[in-house]
Design a protein around this motif. Structure first.
Motif, PDB file in Angstrom:
ATOM      1  N   MET A   1       0.841  -1.200   0.000  1.00 35.42           N
ATOM      2  CA  MET A   1       0.000   0.000   0.000  1.00 35.42           C
ATOM      3  C   MET A   1       0.874   1.248   0.000  1.00 35.42           C
ATOM      4  O   MET A   1       1.944   1.284   0.605  1.00 35.42           O
ATOM      5  N   ILE A   2       0.382   2.269  -0.690  1.00 38.39           N
ATOM      6  CA  ILE A   2       1.139   3.521  -0.814  1.00 38.39           C
ATOM      7  C   ILE A   2       0.322   4.660  -0.217  1.00 38.39           C
ATOM      8  O   ILE A   2      -0.881   4.767  -0.470  1.00 38.39           O
ATOM      9  N   THR A  92       8.539   5.239   7.466  1.00 40.06           N
ATOM     10  CA  THR A  92       8.786   4.239   6.430  1.00 40.06           C
ATOM     11  C   THR A  92      10.234   4.330   5.960  1.00 40.06           C
ATOM     12  O   THR A  92      10.810   5.418   5.930  1.00 40.06           O
ATOM     13  N   ASP A 106       5.887   4.301   1.052  1.00 42.71           N
ATOM     14  CA  ASP A 106       5.620   2.888   0.872  1.00 42.71           C
ATOM     15  C   ASP A 106       5.239   2.295   2.228  1.00 42.71           C
ATOM     16  O   ASP A 106       6.056   2.254   3.140  1.00 42.71           O
ATOM     17  N   GLY A 108       4.080  -0.770   2.460  1.00 43.17           N
ATOM     18  CA  GLY A 108       4.012  -2.199   2.172  1.00 43.17           C
ATOM     19  C   GLY A 108       4.421  -3.074   3.335  1.00 43.17           C
ATOM     20  O   GLY A 108       3.871  -4.151   3.539  1.00 43.17           O
ATOM     21  N   HIS A 109       5.341  -2.586   4.128  1.00 47.82           N
ATOM     22  CA  HIS A 109       5.862  -3.396   5.216  1.00 47.82           C
ATOM     23  C   HIS A 109       4.952  -3.417   6.436  1.00 47.82           C
ATOM     24  O   HIS A 109       5.225  -4.079   7.402  1.00 47.82           O
ATOM     25  N   TYR A 111       1.600  -4.100   6.437  1.00 49.36           N
ATOM     26  CA  TYR A 111       0.283  -4.653   6.107  1.00 49.36           C
ATOM     27  C   TYR A 111      -0.440  -5.205   7.324  1.00 49.36           C
ATOM     28  O   TYR A 111      -1.654  -5.260   7.369  1.00 49.36           O
ATOM     29  N   LYS A 140      -3.586   1.171  -3.315  1.00 48.31           N
ATOM     30  CA  LYS A 140      -2.645   0.204  -3.866  1.00 48.31           C
ATOM     31  C   LYS A 140      -1.666   0.814  -4.870  1.00 48.31           C
ATOM     32  O   LYS A 140      -0.585   0.261  -5.087  1.00 48.31           O
ATOM     33  N   GLN A 165      -9.079   0.364   0.271  1.00 51.39           N
ATOM     34  CA  GLN A 165      -8.540  -0.989   0.218  1.00 51.39           C
ATOM     35  C   GLN A 165      -9.559  -1.973  -0.367  1.00 51.39           C
ATOM     36  O   GLN A 165      -9.248  -2.698  -1.300  1.00 51.39           O
TER      37      GLN A 165
END
Length: 420
Positions: A1-2, A92, A106, A108-109, A111, A140, A165
């Motif tokens: 996810m951004i 981040t 980012d 993404g880490h 989630y 996304k 989402q």
DNA sequence: TCTGGGGTCCTAGGACCC
DNA sequence: TCTGGGGTCCTAGGACCC
């Protein structure tokens, strides 16, 4: 996810941080030369003041509503921007600083974390640490994050934070977004899409790929895929060196004589040279342009001249010399000039520079000299040491900046004077 | 009187190569 | 009527962004 984090009314917010007296008043910030409005607080927007509105057409309203007006203070905004970006970097390891007031993060880490809650934590921390309010959109892809960010600011319920989402939420957001409001769709493409009965972002996602590519090019196709949730735009964490660098300004008052144009051109050439050295580049081409006031009902003239140089340069003195030659070749007496500028292009890294066989440019000497000059100006203030060609600091052609706020964060002396 | 200042990327078409 | 089939590089102009 951004996540896209975007500062609200950034320049106006910067002015407010250090000036509590204007926190609930309408605020506008003007472009260079106090020309037109480039930032508005929520109160000013509510008064109907438009982006880009010429300041002189606004003077009545300013008086009537007690609007606080500021010349743009890029020293202050640049420093505040750094503070915001440093704060964001705490959240981040992967961040792209996209503009002075926007960053992509980012997430993404994370989630496993509750994204909504995490976004709120970011928003609150930035405000606590810097005083700048931000809006956050999470989705996304970058393009969807932009859409989420926009809706986050518009919706009372979201209150500045929106996570897209679930597919049904994404679809609803796309249906609520007009094509004009999509990142990457400008005026021309928006008109074209409307003419083809495509009015929302959702409509656009339903179009056939080859049709999109044919009419909106590969750029448009990437955009549509991003809207569908397929990432096509990477996070660019390191900014690549610029391919062209330009410094240009309108004059504070009209210019007729070559002498003033030469001073201005020399100043802008030296600014270009400085920017070149900052990114470790040299230029092989130097362009100078001059123009009359296109808004005025007077004789119009525009011209430019590009000089190819034998050995790539980034010294103030070289740039000023070449720019002066270019200027003299296009200057025509009898016009009232409004603006001039210097553009450097054909840039190459300075450490892999191709030297000319026949040119005695004294590259090494100039490099040492410029290093000393940059050190002195860094320590004692910009333009402490400069070429005499740049003229005096009170020249009438210099920018108008009549309502400049103090550089609260970078110049102690400014703040002391302001307090007095 | 008075209207900012930066950038990037893509495409089409022309000139040239073998 | 028919007149090859690839390429590359450069530039101008148009679209977009903040």
């Amino acid at each position: 996810m951004i996540a896209l984090v975007d500062c609200n009314n950034f320049y106006a917010s910067c002015e407010r941080v250090f000036n509590p007296a204007i926190r609930n008043k309408p605020v506008v910030v003007l472009s260079n030369n106090d020309g037109c409005v480039i930032a508005r607080s929520a109160e000013s927007k509510a008064l109907g003041i438009k982006m880009g509105e010429p300041y002189f057409m606004l003077k009545e309203q300013v008086k009537q509503h007690g609007i606080e007006v500021f010349s743009s203070n890029y020293t202050l905004y640049g420093d505040m921007s750094n503070r915001v970006m440093k704060t964001l970097a705490e959240f981040t390891p992967n961040l792209e600083v996209y503009s002075i007031d926007e960053s992509f993060l980012d997430l993404g880490h994370f989630y496993s974390k509750d994204l909504q809650q995490y976004a709120w934590e970011i928003k609150n921390t930035v405000f606590d640490w810097t005083g700048i309010p931000v809006g956050i959109g999470v989705a996304k892809t970058k393009t969807l994050a932009k859409i989420a960010n926009r809706l986050a600011k518009k919706s009372n319920k979201a209150n500045g934070v929106l996570v897209l989402q679930e597919p049904e939420h994404v679809k609803a957001a796309l249906e609520r977004t007009e094509v004009d409001d999509i990142w990457g769709i400008g005026r021309q493409h928006a008109r074209f899409l409307r003419n083809n009965n495509i009015t929302t972002a959702y409509d656009l996602t339903l179009q056939n790929d080859s049709w999109v590519k044919k009419h909106l090019t590969i750029v448009g196709l990437r955009l549509v895929k991003e809207l569908r949730g397929e990432p096509c735009l990477e996070l660019e964490e390191v900014s690549s060196p610029k391919k062209n660098i330009c410094t240009s300004r309108s004059f504070g008052s009209p210019v007729k004589n070559l002498c003033s144009l030469e001073e201005a051109t020399a100043l802008y050439a030296s600014k270009c040279a400085y920017k070149l050295r900052q990114q470790g580049s040299c230029a092989s081409a130097i362009t100078v342009f001059i123009t009359t006031n296109t808004f005025a009902n007077t004789k119009q003239y525009y011209n430019s001249r590009t000089i190819q140089v034998p050995t790539p340069v980034n010294s103030d003195l070289h740039l000023i010399q070449y720019a002066s030659i270019a200027l003299k070749s296009i200057y025509v007496e009898g016009y009232i000039y409004k603006k001039c500028g210097v553009i450097v292009s054909d840039l190459a890294p300075e450490n892999t520079m191709q030297l000319s066989l026949f040119d005695g440019a004294d590259t090494g000497k100039h490099r040492d000299l410029m290093k000393t000059l940059d050190n002195l100006n860094g320590k004692y203030g910009k333009s402490m040491v400069k070429s005499a060609a740049q003229g005096k600091k009170d020249a009438s052609w210099l920018l108008k900046s009549e309502q400049l706020s103090p550089c609260y964060t970078t110049k102690l002396n400014d703040v002391i004077v302001a307090r007095l």
